[in-house]
Design a protein around this motif. Structure first.
Motif, PDB file in Angstrom:
ATOM      1  N   THR A 302       2.686  -7.788  -4.964  1.00  0.00           N
ATOM      2  CA  THR A 302       3.259  -6.679  -5.719  1.00  0.00           C
ATOM      3  C   THR A 302       4.714  -6.475  -5.301  1.00  0.00           C
ATOM      4  OG1 THR A 302       2.721  -4.935  -4.120  1.00  0.00           O
ATOM      5  CG2 THR A 302       0.988  -5.581  -5.688  1.00  0.00           C
ATOM      6  N   ALA A 306       2.736  -5.652  -0.902  1.00  0.00           N
ATOM      7  CA  ALA A 306       1.292  -5.727  -0.670  1.00  0.00           C
ATOM      8  C   ALA A 306       0.678  -6.639  -1.739  1.00  0.00           C
ATOM      9  CB  ALA A 306       0.686  -4.336  -0.694  1.00  0.00           C
ATOM     10  N   PHE A 307      -0.658  -6.638  -1.826  1.00  0.00           N
ATOM     11  CA  PHE A 307      -1.340  -7.589  -2.711  1.00  0.00           C
ATOM     12  C   PHE A 307      -2.245  -6.862  -3.697  1.00  0.00           C
ATOM     13  CE2 PHE A 307       0.052  -9.973   0.903  1.00  0.00           C
ATOM     14  CZ  PHE A 307       0.493 -11.161   0.350  1.00  0.00           C
ATOM     15  N   ALA A 308      -2.214  -7.339  -4.951  1.00  0.00           N
ATOM     16  CA  ALA A 308      -2.966  -6.739  -6.039  1.00  0.00           C
ATOM     17  C   ALA A 308      -4.452  -7.019  -5.898  1.00  0.00           C
ATOM     18  CB  ALA A 308      -2.451  -7.276  -7.375  1.00  0.00           C
ATOM     19  N   ASP A 403      -3.224  -4.444 -10.716  1.00  0.00           N
ATOM     20  CA  ASP A 403      -2.203  -4.456  -9.675  1.00  0.00           C
ATOM     21  C   ASP A 403      -2.272  -3.272  -8.716  1.00  0.00           C
ATOM     22  OD1 ASP A 403      -1.397  -2.567 -11.487  1.00  0.00           O
ATOM     23  OD2 ASP A 403       0.635  -3.343 -11.762  1.00  0.00           O
ATOM     24  N   LYS A 404      -3.400  -2.589  -8.703  1.00  0.00           N
ATOM     25  CA  LYS A 404      -3.515  -1.546  -7.678  1.00  0.00           C
ATOM     26  C   LYS A 404      -3.691  -2.200  -6.311  1.00  0.00           C
ATOM     27  CE  LYS A 404      -8.530  -0.600  -7.988  1.00  0.00           C
ATOM     28  NZ  LYS A 404      -8.896  -1.433  -9.145  1.00  0.00           N
ATOM     29  N   VAL A 405      -3.282  -1.503  -5.282  1.00  0.00           N
ATOM     30  CA  VAL A 405      -3.378  -1.971  -3.906  1.00  0.00           C
ATOM     31  C   VAL A 405      -4.541  -1.235  -3.240  1.00  0.00           C
ATOM     32  CG1 VAL A 405      -2.223  -1.990  -1.656  1.00  0.00           C
ATOM     33  CG2 VAL A 405      -0.940  -2.555  -3.726  1.00  0.00           C
ATOM     34  N   ASN A 410      -6.414  -5.280   1.457  1.00  0.00           N
ATOM     35  CA  ASN A 410      -5.174  -5.718   2.077  1.00  0.00           C
ATOM     36  C   ASN A 410      -5.333  -5.845   3.587  1.00  0.00           C
ATOM     37  OD1 ASN A 410      -2.348  -5.747   0.356  1.00  0.00           O
ATOM     38  ND2 ASN A 410      -4.001  -4.667  -0.689  1.00  0.00           N
ATOM     39  N   ALA A 436       3.304  -6.703   4.071  1.00  0.00           N
ATOM     40  CA  ALA A 436       2.180  -6.068   3.369  1.00  0.00           C
ATOM     41  C   ALA A 436       1.638  -4.891   4.166  1.00  0.00           C
ATOM     42  CB  ALA A 436       1.080  -7.096   3.111  1.00  0.00           C
ATOM     43  N   VAL A 440       1.401  -0.766   3.296  1.00  0.00           N
ATOM     44  CA  VAL A 440       0.126  -0.041   3.264  1.00  0.00           C
ATOM     45  C   VAL A 440       0.137   1.073   4.301  1.00  0.00           C
ATOM     46  CG1 VAL A 440      -2.360  -0.237   3.604  1.00  0.00           C
ATOM     47  CG2 VAL A 440      -1.144  -1.999   2.327  1.00  0.00           C
ATOM     48  N   ARG A 455      -0.675   2.373  -6.607  1.00  0.00           N
ATOM     49  CA  ARG A 455      -0.212   1.506  -7.692  1.00  0.00           C
ATOM     50  C   ARG A 455       1.253   1.802  -7.955  1.00  0.00           C
ATOM     51  NH1 ARG A 455      -0.252   1.435 -13.610  1.00  0.00           N
ATOM     52  NH2 ARG A 455      -0.399  -0.743 -14.287  1.00  0.00           N
TER      53      ARG A 455
END
Length: 675
Positions: A302, A306-308, A403-405, A410, A436, A440, A455
Motif C-alpha cells: 500500500t 503496509a500490505f493489503a 486494500d485495507k490493512v 501484517n 510496514a 502499523v 485503509r
C-alpha cells in the motif's frame, strides 16, 4: 431509510453500497432500529475476495424484488468478517450448530437482541436440489416472525443456551513426550503420501503444521514437509507466473485453486519456505521465497508501506471462459495451449504447455488450465518464458484488491519477512518489513490496545483481537532481532504487557476479545489453528520469543501457562494445533537458543557468523547481531569481542557457552544442546 455503506472503511462493505438493499453497518443503531420497528435482523457476513459472496450479491442483493422484502420486513446488516472476526466467529458457531456446516457468505437471522434463530450460507435465486431460493427463505422467516413469534424467540434462547453450554473455551492438558508422539502419529495417519498435505480435498496450506514438523526435524517429519511443500509450489495453487499462493486447492492434487490470494496465507507460507530452506538448502524453497516477496511488493504493497488484505478470485473474463466481460473466477490466471503458442511462439509455447501441464482438454473450465510446473523444468528457460507470460497477462483485466490493512496479517508477514531477510542476507527485505511495521505501529497501536484495520491511512474503530496484539508483538521481536534495534524490543514488551492485562481470561489462558470490548451473545475464545494460527498459539510464540529477546522469564512462564490451557488439542486434534506442537517440540526435543553476535556492522565476519547462526539454530531461536552493549538489547550486554574479532555467544535463557569466532566452532555448538 437508505443504504448506509458508502462511507464504510471496508472495501467489502463499499462493494454493496449501490445495492437497493438498505444495508446498515454492524452496530447498536441497527439493533435499536430493529427493536423500534419490531422486525428481525438479517445479518450477511462475507469478505471482499469471496467468490460466492459476489455471486449472491449479484443474484439477490442487486435484485429489486428481494431488496423490497428485506427493506420492508428486516433490518439488514453487512459485516466484513476480516474487520470483525469476533462477530463472524460467534455467528459462525451458530451457523455450524444449526446446519452442520459453515462458509461465506453467511446468512443469519437474528432477534432484535442479536440472538440467532435461523442460519445458512449461500442461497440461490431459484430453488435448487432441495434448497429453497433466497426469496422463499425470506418469506418463510417473515411468516414465522409474524405468526409464531413466541416459538422463534424461544428457539433463539435455546440456541444461545446450548451454544454457551457446548462452547469449547479451552482444552487443558500437559504436553509431554507421549502427547507429542501421539500428535506426530496422528499427523502421519492423515498424511497424503502421494499428493502431499493432510486429509482429503479441499486442501488448505497446512502452514502451522509444517512449522511444527520443521522444528521436529526427524526423517518422517521432513519427508512430509518436502512432499507437501513441493506439491504446493509446483501445483496450480501457486501462481507460477506472478508468485504468491491462492487460498486453497479444490482438488486433492493441488491443481485447481480457489483463486483468491490472501495476505495471511502468503505471510505464513513465506515463513514455512524460509524455514525449509534453512533446514535443507532446497533451491525450490529459495525460489518460492524470492518470488513471493516480489509478488508482495508488486501487488500487495500500500502507499503507506503496509500490505493489503487480499486479491479477488474473480476478474472480468477476457474471453477464455466463454463469457467475455463477465466477472469469472480464475479468468486472470488460466491458459490454453494455443494461447501459450500465441504469446511464446510455436517452439516455446509447446514446451511451456508440456512443462506447465496445459492440455487441450484443460484442467480447469472451458478447456483452460492452471499453470503447474514440472520439477525437472530447465530454470533458465522457464525464467524467460515466465517473464513473457507475465507481460502478456498484464494486459488482462486484473482481480480487484481489498486494500485495507489488517494488523494481525501484517504482523505475521513482518515476522516472516524479518526471518527471511536475515536468513537470505537481504537488507532490502528488512527495510520493507520495518517500513510496514512502522506504519502499523504508528497508526494502529493506541495506549489502550490495537485497532484492527485501516485503509488509506484512516484507522477504523474496530478493536483488535488477541491475534492482532500477539502478531504485532511477534513481529516486533523478530524485527528487533533481525535489525538489532532496541526500540522494537521496547515496543514488543510494552504491547505484551497490554495484551496480558486486557486479554487474560483469569484461568491461565486468553480470550480472543479484550476486557471492555463489545458484548456479543457469546465471548469468542477459540484455541484452534485454522487458516491462521489462533490468537492463543500466536501469543504463546510471541511471549516465548520475547523472553529470549529480553531475558525476562516472566514472559516464557506466561507462555507455558497459556499453552497448557489448550494442550489437550495436541494429541487429540494435531492438525488444528500446529503452533502448539511447534512450541512443544521446542520445549521437549530441540530447545531454542539465543545467539548474540557482536562485531562491527561493516566487518564481513560479523555477517558470516550471524547468517550461520540464523541458518543453523533450532526453530524458535533468536539471533541478534550488533555492537556490544547496544541500547535496548540485553542479549548484547556485556558480550565483548574475543581477541578483537567478531564473536558469537550461544546461550540458553541467557546462560552462555564460551564465545567463538569461527563459523565452524559456532556450527559445532549449535549442533548440540547448549546447556
Amino acid at each position: 431509510m437508505v443504504n448506509q455503506l458508502a462511507t464504510a472503511l471496508s472495501p467489502y462493505l463499499r462493494q454493496h453500497a449501490d445495492n437497493p438493499v438498505h444495508w446498515r453497518p454492524w452496530g447498536e443503531e441497527a439493533f435499536a432500529e430493529a427493536r423500534r420497528r419490531d422486525v428481525p435482523v438479517f445479518l450477511s457476513i462475507g469478505y471482499a475476495a469471496c467468490h460466492w459472496c459476489h455471486v449472491m450479491a449479484h443474484e439477490s442483493f442487486e435484485d429489486e424484488a428481494v431488496a423490497e422484502v428485506l427493506n420492508e420486513h428486516f433490518v439488514s446488516v453487512k459485516v466484513d468478517r476480516e474487520e470483525r472476526p469476533d462477530v463472524d466467529a460467534v455467528y459462525m458457531n451458530a451457523t455450524q450448530a444449526m446446519t452442520g456446516q459453515g462458509g461465506w457468505p453467511m446468512s443469519v437471522f437474528l432477534t432484535p437482541d442479536g440472538l440467532p434463530f435461523h442460519a445458512g450460507t449461500y442461497y440461490p435465486p431459484r430453488p435448487v436440489q432441495g434448497m429453497p431460493s433466497f426469496g422463499q427463505l425470506l418469506q418463510a422467516v417473515v411468516e414465522a416472525w409474524r405468526d409464531r413469534r413466541e416459538e422463534v424467540v424461544g428457539s433463539a434462547g435455546m440456541i444461545r443456551s446450548e451454544l454457551s453450554r457446548t462452547a469449547v473455551r479451552t482444552l487443558p492438558g500437559a504436553v509431554g513426550e507421549a502427547e507429542l508422539e501421539e500428535a506426530l502419529r496422528r499427523l502421519g495417519s492423515d498424511f497424503d503420501a502421494r499428493r502431499g498435505g493432510f486429509g482429503p480435498a479441499p486442501k488448505f496450506p497446512p502452514s502451522m503444521v509444517l512449522e511444527a514438523l520443521l522444528r521436529e526435524g526427524g526423517d518422517t517429519s521432513m519427508q512430509q514437509v518436502r512432499r507437501t511443500c513441493e506439491a504446493m509450489a509446483l501445483g496450480g495453487m501457486y501462481d507460477q507466473v506472478g508468485g504468491g499462493f491462492a487460498r486453497y486447492s479444490v482438488d486433492a492434487d493441488w491443481v485447481v485453486p480457489h483463486f483468491e490470494k490472501m495476505l495471511y496465507d502468503n505471510a505464513l507460507l513465506l515463513g514455512v519456505y524460509t524455514h525449509w530452506w534453512r533446514r535443507t538448502g532446497e533451491p525450490l524453497a529459495e525460489r518460492v521465497v524470492g518470488e513471493t516477496v516480489e509478488w508482495l511488493q508488486a501487488e500487495m504493497l500500500t502507499p503507506q508501506g503496509a500490505f493489503a488484505a487480499s486479491l479477488d478470485a474473480d476478474s472480468p473474463d477476457p474471453g477464455l471462459l466463454g463469457t467475455p466481460g463477465r466477472s469469472r473466477e480464475g479468468a486472470f490466471y488460466v491458459w490454453t495451449p494455443q494461447l501459450l503458442r500465441d504469446v511464446l511462439g510455436e517452439e516455446d509455447g509447446s514446451w511451456a504447455a508440456a512443462v506447465a501441464r496445459v492440455t487441450e482438454e484443460g484442467t480447469f473450465e472451458h478447456g483452460t488450465s492452471t499453470l503447474q510446473r514440472d520439477p525437472g523444468t530447465d530454470p533458465a528457460r522457464w525464467a524467460g518464458v515466465r517473464s513473457r507470460l507475465a507481460a502478456a497477462r498484464a494486459g488482462r483485466p486484473r482481480p480487484g484488491r481489498d486494500d485495507k490493512v489488517v494488523a494481525a496479517w501484517n504482523g505475521w508477514l513482518v515476522a516472516s519477512l524479518a526471518d527471511a531477510a536475515g536468513v537470505f542476507a537481504r537488507p532490502d527485505w528488512l527495510a520493507l518489513a520495518e517500513r510496514a511495521l512502522d506504519f502499523v505501529w504508528e497508526a494502529h497501536v493506541r495506549p489502550d490496545g490495537v485497532r484492527r484495520v485501516s485503509r488509506d491511512g484512516e484507522v477504523g474503530d474496530a478493536l483488535g483481537l488477541l491475534e492482532d496484539h500477539a502478531a504485532l508483538v511477534l513481529a516486533a521481536v523478530r524485527l528487533a532481532a533481525a535489525g538489532a534495534e532496541g526500540r522494537w524490543a521496547e515496543r514488543a514488551a510494552s504491547l505484551a504487557a497490554t495484551l496480558v492485562e486486557r486479554f487474560d481470561d483469569g484461568e491461565g489462558g486468553f480470550s480472543d476479545t479484550a476486557v471492555g470490548s463489545e458484548e456479543l451473545y457469546l465471548r469468542p475464545q477459540d484455541p484452534t489453528d485454522n487458516a491462521t494460527p489462533s490468537g492463543l498459539s500466536t501469543t504463546v510464540h510471541a511471549l516465548a520469543e520475547l523472553a529470549r529477546l529480553v531475558g525476562e522469564s516472566r514472559w516464557s512462564e506466561r507462555a507455558e501457562q497459556a499453552a497448557a490451557t489448550a494442550g489437550g488439542l495436541v494429541p487429540r486434534a494435531p492438525r488444528f494445533a500446529g503452533w502448539l506442537i511447534a512450541d512443544a517440540v521446542t520445549r521437549l526435543r530441540r530447545p531454542a537458543v539465543e545467539v548474540a553476535v557482536v562485531g562491527p556492522a561493516d566487518d564481513p565476519g560479523t555477517a558470516e557468523l550471524a547468517q550461520a547462526a540464523r541458518r543453523l539454530a533450532p526453530g524458535g531461536s533468536l539471533v541478534v547481531a550488533g555492537a556490544p552493549d547496544s541500547p535496548g538489547l540485553p542479549l548484547l550486554a556485556s558480550r565483548p569481542l574475543s581477541g578483537g574479532r567478531p564473536t558469537a555467544y550461544v546461550c540458553r535463557q541467557f546462560v552462555c557457552r564460551l564465545p567463538v569466532t569461527t563459523v565452524d566452532d559456532l556450527a559445532a555448538q549449535l549442533a548440540t544442546d547448549p546447556v
